[in-house]
Design a protein around this motif. Structure first.
Motif, mmCIF file in Angstrom:
data_model
loop_
_atom_site.group_PDB
_atom_site.id
_atom_site.type_symbol
_atom_site.label_atom_id
_atom_site.label_comp_id
_atom_site.label_asym_id
_atom_site.label_seq_id
_atom_site.Cartn_x
_atom_site.Cartn_y
_atom_site.Cartn_z
ATOM 1 N N TYR A 71 0.744 -1.327 0.196
ATOM 2 C CA TYR A 71 -0.076 -0.133 0.038
ATOM 3 C C TYR A 71 0.646 1.546 -0.248
ATOM 4 O O TYR A 71 0.972 1.596 -0.978
ATOM 5 N N PHE A 72 0.994 1.073 1.340
ATOM 6 C CA PHE A 72 2.246 2.991 0.826
ATOM 7 C C PHE A 72 3.075 2.891 -0.068
ATOM 8 O O PHE A 72 3.609 3.736 -0.377
ATOM 9 N N GLY A 73 4.411 1.686 -0.426
ATOM 10 C CA GLY A 73 5.363 1.634 -1.260
ATOM 11 C C GLY A 73 4.801 1.698 -2.680
ATOM 12 O O GLY A 73 5.249 3.083 -3.364
ATOM 13 N N MET A 75 2.234 3.872 -3.350
ATOM 14 C CA MET A 75 1.807 5.446 -2.792
ATOM 15 C C MET A 75 2.625 6.373 -3.002
ATOM 16 O O MET A 75 3.039 7.368 -3.002
ATOM 17 N N THR A 76 4.001 6.091 -2.818
ATOM 18 C CA THR A 76 5.218 6.692 -2.596
ATOM 19 C C THR A 76 5.663 6.720 -4.071
ATOM 20 O O THR A 76 6.454 7.069 -4.285
ATOM 21 N N LEU A 77 5.609 5.362 -5.017
ATOM 22 C CA LEU A 77 6.030 5.367 -6.459
ATOM 23 C C LEU A 77 4.939 6.553 -7.739
ATOM 24 O O LEU A 77 4.535 6.455 -8.257
ATOM 25 N N GLY A 78 3.619 6.990 -6.182
ATOM 26 C CA GLY A 78 3.113 8.092 -7.023
ATOM 27 C C GLY A 78 1.387 7.417 -7.518
ATOM 28 O O GLY A 78 0.969 7.995 -7.928
ATOM 29 N N ARG A 80 -2.016 5.416 -6.742
ATOM 30 C CA ARG A 80 -2.754 5.762 -5.735
ATOM 31 C C ARG A 80 -3.325 4.845 -5.545
ATOM 32 O O ARG A 80 -4.780 4.273 -5.966
#
Lengths: 213, 255
Positions: A71-73, A75-78, A80
């Motif tokens: 999930y957060f990984g 997200m960091t990649l841009g 959603r």
């Protein structure tokens, strides 16, 4: 009693979320596990190495961490990602790795003579796998697969870290709000019902495969 | 004109040499028994003929088709996959451990290859399978599963399964070695019937009696070479080599 009836709608909703995650994981991870299990012993060594790495990665880290990473990984990649998507992805990838190992061991446990007999009869490699090897593998791997499926029922509770309202999270919310442990009891009964059905289903499968030795 | 030729076959497993220049030529209708101590390379030779093992050097021809031959450096080079598949179809193989498909009934074992490899119609395949089962004396067992049969019955099914592909040559790799002594007779009987029908047969065996009675030619192998070969009576009753007679007396003593 009234309290339980009042709880039921939201608990059942949680159950649906749990069941959805369970079914999607199973439907995707079982065929993937078969394919990855075969890839794991492929004669093409880069594929073999990749699968070894893959299995190491997904068996070697906690599923909880994989969920957060997914999930957060992403997200960091841009990207959603939807929380549910991230959960499905993590579960499918994780369970494929475990199932791949079970199928690999199952395939390797089949006697060489079966391949040779199919070979001298002129069956292609695909026909041999499909008609001779895999049907025998399925029988042998039923007990360990049953274990994994039961684990999966319970592992679904982990997606609470992504704030997905599956059965156990719903129960916890009620427990904290209403200061009673009854929701936990109901959740436990739901889990036992699910695992009980899985257990019965596998017992039935094993009996169905009992026509040969 | 030989139906099967293997010339100067060399085969190593890693650094272990198993066949050191073995030549075997088989005529149509001939029954050949290959005998010898374990580790002599006789099974490996048979498996090379069948392409279950690849040879390192030498030449293999099946019904005039070259399967493998040496290049200028003396290393065996195999023909195209399609050609090998084609040639192998002419050979049937019976294993020591039967290798029946345990999850398939006797009938399904027999029609598996004809329907899937030759695309034969299922009803047609079943019909010829029934004839084959009758031939090996197992008409009643069509719907049984392998685990329900005795070893001798399983091996007879395995023979029928190989015959279902209508091969010109039948290879047998110690077909009675995994059987209880009282069950070898029924298998040997089926093999004898086949020989009487002029089937070309290459049989790796420890059954000296069978070799003597059925084989046209007996080959004695030891340490990866053919030590002696000739007519069955000749090799088995008056062996010229000391090693042959030593082996024979050991085998016969054990009876």
């Amino acid at each position: 009693m009234d309290y339980i009836i009042m709880l039921l709608p939201s608990m059942l909703k949680g159950l649906t979320v749990t069941l959805k995650l369970f079914s999607i994981t199973l439907v995707m991870a079982l065929p993937l596990g078969v394919i990855m299990g075969m890839a794991r012993i492929s004669s093409f060594s880069p594929l073999r190495w990749f699968m070894e790495f893959y299995v190491w990665l997904f068996r070697g880290t906690p599923l909880l961490l994989q969920l957060l990473f997914m999930y957060f990984g992403l997200m960091t990649l841009g990207l959603r990602p939807e929380r549910e998507m991230a959960a499905y992805l993590a579960f499918v990838l994780n369970y494929s790795a475990y199932l791949a190992e079970i199928f690999r061991a199952g395939i390797q446990s089949i006697d060489r003579g079966q391949y040779e007999a199919a070979d001298v009869l002129g069956l292609s490699r695909y026909q041999t796998m499909k008609n001779i090897i895999l049907p025998q593998v399925f029988k042998r791997v039923l007990p360990p697969i049953g274990n994994e499926v039961i684990n999966l029922v319970k592992d679904t509770a982990l997606v609470y870290v992504l704030a997905i309202s599956e059965l156990s999270r719903v129960a916890r919310t009620h427990v904290m709000r209403d200061d009673t442990f009854i929701p936990f009891l109901i959740a436990a009964i739901f889990y036992l019902m699910m695992t009980g059905m899985v257990q019965r289903f596998f017992k039935w499968l094993e009996l169905r495969y009992d026509y040969f030795h | 004109m030989y139906i099967l030729q293997a010339i100067d076959i060399h085969k190593n497993f890693g650094s272990l040499g198993v066949l050191h220049g073995v030549t075997l030529q088989v005529q149509k209708g001939e029954v050949i028994a290959i005998i010898g101590p374990s580790g002599s390379g006789k099974s490996t030779l048979l498996r090379c003929l069948n392409h279950l093992e690849r040879i390192d050097s030498g030449r293999i021809e099946i019904e005039g088709e070259t399967i493998a031959q040496n290049n200028s450096e003396g290393q065996a080079v195999y023909s195209s996959e399609a050609k090998i598949t084609q040639a192998r179809r002419k050979m049937g193989m019976v294993f020591q451990n039967f290798n029946l498909f345990p999850h398939k009934s006797v009938m399904e074992n027999l029609i598996m290859a004809p329907t899937r490899v030759k695309n034969m119609d299922k009803a047609e395949a079943e019909e010829s399978a029934r004839l084959l089962l009758a031939k090996v004396g197992l008409s009643q067992k069509a719907d049984n599963y392998p685990f329900e049969l005795s070893g001798g019955q399983q091996q007879r099914v395995a023979i029928a399964r190989a015959l279902a592909m209508n091969p010109d040559i039948m290879c047998f790799d110690e077909p009675t070695s995994a059987l209880d002594p009282e069950l070898t007779g029924e298998v040997l009987m089926v093999m004898k019937d086949l020989a009487l029908e002029d089937m070309t047969m290459v049989v790796v065996t420890h059954e000296i009696g069978f070799a003597r009675e059925v084989a046209d030619r007996v080959i004695f192998m030891d340490e990866g070479v053919i030590m002696e070969e000739g007519q069955a009576e000749e090799v088995l009753l008056n062996p010229r080599q000391e090693r042959t007679s030593a082996f024979l007396s050991k085998v016969l003593m054990a009876r």
